[in-house]
Design a protein around this motif. Structure first.
Motif: not given
Length: 276
Positions: A245-268
């Motif tokens: 439950k702490a993980i479920v509640n903590g992720k939106p407080r600590l991480l943006r929803d679009d954080w996986r975009q850091v792996f997009d080629r233009e971001e890299i």
């Protein structure tokens, strides 16, 4: 016949590690180190005398560039006119090759290799009196390799040299340069280092709120060990309902929803542009 290797940056922090592991190898090695402090370190620690670049490159079939990412493009351009067709150029990071900083020489081979470093679960990391957190000493580590251009035979040669440079080796993986860039800076620095730095800031915050510093450090590092062992399936186990439950509640407080975009080629590519 084993090739001659010209090792540039041989007296640097990484270069000395590689120079040490090349001692006793089947390769003839010529060490290049322009800095006075690096040349002294090379001599004092390993008994090796550095050579001028021209001397080292004479007859060299392999060139290893153990220099910072920001210098690879300039150094490669400087030595390129002295490299014979068929020379294998090895870099230790994907950043400069990914960014296009290597000379446009289709007659050269470009090989990229990078260490994974020993895992946190490796017992050799914590050898009493001689811990090896970095690798290349007592703790086995895996490596990743990419043949950016050149004949297939040069992949086998590059991997063989990489196994010597980073020994002892656990596993060796073949990837593309783009995949290596996903691993670093993407996975290891943009994500892992950033989150670990945030964890350190979180530890400092609870200390600022009154928890004794040693207590907070022991509590965090201890939980990092067991939580990582479960998350990465090093051991069988599952988290408590409260932890989930702490993980479920903590992720939106600590991480943006679009954080996986850091792996997009233009971001890299932008991350690597800043690095190089």
């Amino acid at each position: 016949m084993n090739p001659k290797i010209a090792l540039f940056g041989a007296g640097g922090k990484m270069g000395v590690r590689l120079s040490r592991n090349l001692i006793g190898s089947p390769y003839t090695v010529a060490h290049v180190e322009p800095g006075a402090a690096g040349r002294q370190r090379l001599h004092d620690e390993l008994g090796i005398s550095a050579q001028p670049a021209d001397t080292a490159l004479a007859g060299a079939q392999v060139v290893v560039l153990a220099v910072p990412d920001t210098l690879i493009g300039r150094l490669a351009a400087e030595i390129a006119p002295q490299l014979q067709p068929g020379t294998l150029v090895i870099t230790l990071d994907a950043a400069a090759p990914f960014a296009g900083h290597l000379p446009a020489r289709p007659d050269l081979s470009y090989f990229v290799t990078h260490p994974c470093h020993p895992t946190i679960f490796s017992p050799e990391v914590h050898t009493p009196g001689a811990p090896d957190y970095f690798g290349g000493g007592t703790a086995p580590q895996s490596i990743v390799n990419a043949l950016m251009q050149g004949p297939e035979a040069h992949y086998a040669l590059g991997e063989a040299i990489a196994r010597t440079l980073y020994q002892p080796i656990l596993r060796s993986y073949r990837v593309t340069v783009d995949q290596m860039a996903l691993l670093e800076p993407g996975l290891s620095e943009t994500v892992c280092a950033t989150l670990l730095d945030t964890m350190r800031e979180a530890m400092d915050e609870v200390v600022a709120r009154g928890v004794p510093a040693d207590c907070a450090r022991d509590f965090l590092l201890g939980h990092m060990t067991i939580l990582a062992a479960v998350i990465f399936k090093q051991i069988p186990g599952q988290f408590s309902d409260a932890c989930n439950k702490a993980i479920v509640n903590g992720k939106p407080r600590l991480l943006r929803d679009d954080w996986r975009q850091v792996f997009d080629r233009e971001e890299i590519a932008e991350s690597i542009r800043r690095i190089t």
